[in-house]
Design an enzyme around this catalytic site. Structure first.
Site, PDB file in Angstrom:
ATOM      1  N   TYR A 110       3.407  10.026  -0.164  1.00 39.87           N
ATOM      2  CA  TYR A 110       4.462   9.470   0.692  1.00 39.87           C
ATOM      3  C   TYR A 110       5.856   9.778   0.140  1.00 39.87           C
ATOM      4  O   TYR A 110       6.855   9.637   0.843  1.00 39.87           O
ATOM      5  CB  TYR A 110       4.309   7.960   0.847  1.00 39.87           C
ATOM      6  CG  TYR A 110       2.995   7.497   1.439  1.00 39.87           C
ATOM      7  CD1 TYR A 110       2.137   8.379   2.084  1.00 39.87           C
ATOM      8  CD2 TYR A 110       2.615   6.158   1.341  1.00 39.87           C
ATOM      9  CE1 TYR A 110       0.927   7.942   2.604  1.00 39.87           C
ATOM     10  CE2 TYR A 110       1.410   5.707   1.872  1.00 39.87           C
ATOM     11  CZ  TYR A 110       0.572   6.608   2.500  1.00 39.87           C
ATOM     12  OH  TYR A 110      -0.630   6.161   3.014  1.00 39.87           O
ATOM     13  N   ASP A 164       0.841  -1.193   0.000  1.00 37.05           N
ATOM     14  CA  ASP A 164       0.000   0.000   0.000  1.00 37.05           C
ATOM     15  C   ASP A 164       0.879   1.248   0.000  1.00 37.05           C
ATOM     16  O   ASP A 164       1.713   1.431   0.893  1.00 37.05           O
ATOM     17  CB  ASP A 164      -0.893   0.007   1.244  1.00 37.05           C
ATOM     18  CG  ASP A 164      -1.804   1.225   1.280  1.00 37.05           C
ATOM     19  OD1 ASP A 164      -2.884   1.166   0.663  1.00 37.05           O
ATOM     20  OD2 ASP A 164      -1.429   2.251   1.899  1.00 37.05           O
ATOM     21  N   LYS A 204      -2.693   6.173  -4.143  1.00 38.21           N
ATOM     22  CA  LYS A 204      -3.749   7.140  -3.846  1.00 38.21           C
ATOM     23  C   LYS A 204      -3.482   8.460  -4.568  1.00 38.21           C
ATOM     24  O   LYS A 204      -2.338   8.916  -4.629  1.00 38.21           O
ATOM     25  CB  LYS A 204      -3.811   7.399  -2.334  1.00 38.21           C
ATOM     26  CG  LYS A 204      -3.871   6.116  -1.500  1.00 38.21           C
ATOM     27  CD  LYS A 204      -3.744   6.375  -0.009  1.00 38.21           C
ATOM     28  CE  LYS A 204      -3.578   5.073   0.757  1.00 38.21           C
ATOM     29  NZ  LYS A 204      -2.215   4.535   0.706  1.00 38.21           N
ATOM     30  N   HIS A 230      -7.059   9.888  -1.639  1.00 35.21           N
ATOM     31  CA  HIS A 230      -6.351   9.885  -0.357  1.00 35.21           C
ATOM     32  C   HIS A 230      -7.137  10.615   0.742  1.00 35.21           C
ATOM     33  O   HIS A 230      -7.293  10.109   1.858  1.00 35.21           O
ATOM     34  CB  HIS A 230      -4.972  10.531  -0.543  1.00 35.21           C
ATOM     35  CG  HIS A 230      -3.964  10.122   0.473  1.00 35.21           C
ATOM     36  ND1 HIS A 230      -2.615  10.026   0.185  1.00 35.21           N
ATOM     37  CD2 HIS A 230      -4.082   9.776   1.771  1.00 35.21           C
ATOM     38  CE1 HIS A 230      -1.959   9.630   1.272  1.00 35.21           C
ATOM     39  NE2 HIS A 230      -2.836   9.480   2.250  1.00 35.21           N
TER      40      HIS A 230
END
Length: 323
Positions: A53, A48, A78, A109
């Site tokens: 990120y 994931d 996302k 997200h």
């Protein structure tokens, strides 16, 4: 550990999703590549990630390092809030970084748009330093674009994240496709019983981020949890993951430590009384979220701003309600 020992669930698309995935949020540069490779070699088949990120290139490198074929891996990413008007552009960046031509699941997200203004690509801010949020943006426009990339075959399923019941209800009024998943913060101190039932009744698979709480959380020292872990001679982490998996919830524990990556693949059967004890922890005065970023809204969660949103600041957009 063989991949076949990891339980799996079905999405409303008919696809199979492994019940345990490796979370990559807050995995530092230089660590996530090795963590992903080790996870896949240890039996994980579910990773994931997210553009926000800022480590998806390393995730892609870790996948290559593992030697596990892409076709055997369930890969999630996302769309970030500053791309709500450019979903496909965000997706194409993710696909390029990961080194793949499709995702198994693509999520929104956060159900809010950040308006780019030249200050920061991911977190555009106003002069006062607060996030430059576009509250006028209609989330149905974001979902239309999600449906479009699905129809093009760039993603196999689409879903949402951090969405409470009011957000989902509004989305379903115009959606052609019901979200396949909703990824939310879940653990015994933030159990979201009402939202889980709502999603499962609609055929929306629930996924848990922060299923172990956080490193500073008192959860792991909770007497109820430790007594259950001692009874089974298992770690508190194993109990927490087993608790959620028993409810048909996907768990996404994050670790870069090889031994913990491996141990987080293990789940055991808990009896009904143990599940009930864990279910009731939050109501006993322990309701606590780990992650409540400064969005200025509760996104339809009852305890975003403390229990029953009692600590909501003046001007916050409260969709669920406040007591």
């Amino acid at each position: 550990m063989a991949a076949t020992s990891v339980p799996s669930f079905k999405l409303n698309t008919g696809a199979t999703i492994p019940a345990i995935g490796l979370g990559t949020w807050q995995a530092k540069p230089g660590e996530v590549r090795a963590a992903v490779a080790h996870a896949l070699k240890s039996g994980y088949r579910h990773i994931d990630g997210a553009l926000c990120y800022q480590n998806e290139k390393e995730v892609g490198e870790g996948i290559k390092d593992s030697g596990i074929p892409r076709s055997e891996i369930f890969l999630t990413s996302k769309v970030w809030s500053s791309y709500h008007d450019r979903v496909e552009e965000c997706l194409d960046q993710t696909l390029s970084d990961l080194g793949t031509d499709y995702l198994d699941l693509y999520l929104i997200h956060w159900p809010v748009r950040l308006a780019p203004n030249g200050t920061h690509k991911l977190f555009p801010v106003k002069e006062d330093g607060s996030r430059n949020i576009d509250w006028e943006w209609d989330q149905s426009k974001t979902w239309e674009q999600m449906e479009s990339v699905l129809s093009k075959g760039k993603v196999k399923a689409i879903g949402i994240s951090n969405a409470g019941i009011p957000i989902i209800e509004k989305l379903l009024k115009t959606a052609k496709i019901v979200p396949a998943a909703n990824q939310i913060e879940l653990h015994p101190y933030n159990p979201e019983h009402e939202l889980i039932k709502y999603c499962q009744d609609k055929g929306i698979l629930v996924q848990a981020y922060s299923p172990l709480g956080s490193t500073s959380s008192p959860l792991h020292k909770d007497e109820t949890l430790t007594s259950i872990s001692e009874k089974h001679n298992e770690s508190t982490a194993t109990i927490l993951l087993s608790y959620l998996v028993s409810k048909n919830i996907v768990v996404l524990p994050k670790s870069v430590t090889p031994s913990r990556i491996e141990s987080n693949l293990k789940t055991i059967k808990l009896d009904d009384s143990e599940i009930k004890q864990l279910d009731d922890l939050a109501e006993s005065g322990k309701q606590t979220r780990v992650n409540s970023p400064p969005w200025g809204s509760d996104f339809g969660f009852p305890h975003w701003y403390g229990p029953n949103n009692k600590n909501a600041p003046e001007g916050a957009r409260i969709l669920y309600g406040k007591n």
